[in-house]
Write a protein that holds these residues in place. Structure first.
Motif, short mmCIF file in Angstrom:
data_model
loop_
_atom_site.label_atom_id
_atom_site.label_comp_id
_atom_site.label_asym_id
_atom_site.label_seq_id
_atom_site.Cartn_x
_atom_site.Cartn_y
_atom_site.Cartn_z
N ALA A 77 2.95 -45.15 45.46
CA ALA A 77 3.70 -44.29 46.37
C ALA A 77 5.21 -44.43 46.18
O ALA A 77 5.97 -43.55 46.61
N ARG A 78 5.64 -45.51 45.55
CA ARG A 78 7.07 -45.76 45.37
C ARG A 78 7.48 -45.72 43.91
O ARG A 78 8.60 -46.07 43.56
N ASP A 79 6.56 -45.30 43.06
CA ASP A 79 6.81 -45.31 41.62
C ASP A 79 7.18 -43.91 41.15
O ASP A 79 6.81 -42.91 41.76
N SER A 80 7.89 -43.86 40.04
CA SER A 80 8.19 -42.56 39.42
C SER A 80 6.96 -42.08 38.68
O SER A 80 6.31 -42.86 37.97
N PRO A 81 6.59 -40.80 38.84
CA PRO A 81 5.36 -40.32 38.18
C PRO A 81 5.47 -40.29 36.67
O PRO A 81 6.55 -40.06 36.12
N LYS A 82 4.36 -40.55 36.02
CA LYS A 82 4.33 -40.53 34.56
C LYS A 82 4.23 -39.09 34.06
O LYS A 82 3.48 -38.28 34.59
N VAL A 83 5.00 -38.80 33.03
CA VAL A 83 4.95 -37.48 32.40
C VAL A 83 3.91 -37.50 31.28
O VAL A 83 3.96 -38.36 30.39
N VAL A 84 2.93 -36.59 31.35
CA VAL A 84 1.88 -36.54 30.34
C VAL A 84 2.43 -35.91 29.06
O VAL A 84 3.05 -34.85 29.09
N GLU A 85 2.21 -36.59 27.95
CA GLU A 85 2.71 -36.10 26.68
C GLU A 85 1.94 -34.85 26.23
O GLU A 85 0.81 -34.61 26.67
N ASP A 86 2.56 -34.09 25.33
CA ASP A 86 1.91 -32.88 24.83
C ASP A 86 0.72 -33.23 23.95
O ASP A 86 0.77 -34.17 23.14
N TYR A 87 -0.36 -32.48 24.12
CA TYR A 87 -1.56 -32.64 23.31
C TYR A 87 -1.49 -31.67 22.13
O TYR A 87 -1.16 -30.49 22.30
N ASP A 88 -1.83 -32.15 20.94
CA ASP A 88 -1.87 -31.27 19.77
C ASP A 88 -3.07 -30.34 19.82
O ASP A 88 -3.00 -29.17 19.43
#
Length: 251
Positions: free
Chosen positions: A115-126
């Motif tokens: 709840a206090r963390d920065s969300p992870k950005v999902v990398e692009d899938y080939d």
């Protein structure tokens, strides 16, 4: 430092590391799976150093006792040739984390961190693998998010998916299915969340397996699509052995 204090501290630290890495998998609450062998090696080295340091002192103690007939006060000889007994107080701080691991191993990170963390950005899938033609599709949170926002073929349109994670409560009864992902250890964790719709929020940090369909919001297969799920069913499950490894749930 008294001769036997150093070996005792090394032994305590080595035993604590081996307890969570060799004799159990508790270490996976704190580091990723690939680091477990290195923790085991570190614990063995510390125990070996402790034994190597304690053995000469023990033999010396025995020889003194045999020659004097009494128990001598064992202390390390100082630079002037005399024996001194000096124990730096700060050295005992090393015992605190070791005792914690031996007696009470802290749990893995959970909803408080998410709840206090920065969300992870999902990398692009080939590319995306073809989904099974029928039945619910087991997906990790990472793949679900990527398919919702990047799969131009819209493979999740109308499909039922199954995912697992722990519960992170939100405001107004809203809740998220969450996984914490790490690159090395819990200190660098990042949260990956998928909002859940249509089902009451279970207690915080409960591990669940949810079945449902994509919650329509935005254009599927584009960045405007919200990775969210309309929950049809929910099952409580035990926490996985590797809580920071995002993978599809077992059938």
């Amino acid at each position: 430092m008294k001769p036997m204090v150093q070996p005792m501290l090394l032994l305590l630290m080595g035993a604590a590391i081996l307890r969570v890495s060799l004799f159990s998998d508790i270490c996976l609450r704190y580091v990723k799976e690939g680091l477990q062998p290195f923790l085991i090696a570190s614990g063995l080295v510390l125990v070996g150093c402790a034994l190597a340091g304690a053995l000469p002192q023990g033999l010396r103690f025995i020889r003194r006792r045999e020659s004097t007939g009494s128990v001598p006060a064992v202390a390390a000889p100082g630079p002037d040739g005399h024996e001194h007994a000096h124990v730096p107080g700060i050295a005992w701080l090393l015992a605190a984390p070791a005792l914690v691991l031996l007696m009470f191993a802290p749990p893995a990170l959970g909803s408080y961190t998410a709840a206090r963390d920065s969300p992870k950005v999902v990398e692009d899938y080939d590319h995306f693998k073809r989904l099974p033609a029928q039945g619910p599709v087991p997906l990790s949170l990472t793949e679900f998010t990527a398919r919702v926002q990047q799969d131009r073929a819209k493979s999740l349109q109308g499909r039922t998916v199954v995912m697992s994670g722990f519960v992170t409560p939100g405001k107004g009864g809203r809740w998220d299915l969450t996984r914490l992902l790490v690159a090395c250890c819990a200190a660098d964790s990042q949260s990956l969340t998928v909002p859940m719709h249509g089902f009451p929020a279970p207690p915080a940090d409960t591990w669940v397996k949810v079945t449902g369909t994509w919650h329509p919001s935005g254009a599927l297969g584009t960045a405007s699509a919200a990775p969210a799920l309309d929950v049809r069913s929910l099952e409580r499950i035990p926490p996985p052995l590797s809580p920071y490894k995002d993978q599809p749930p077992a059938p």
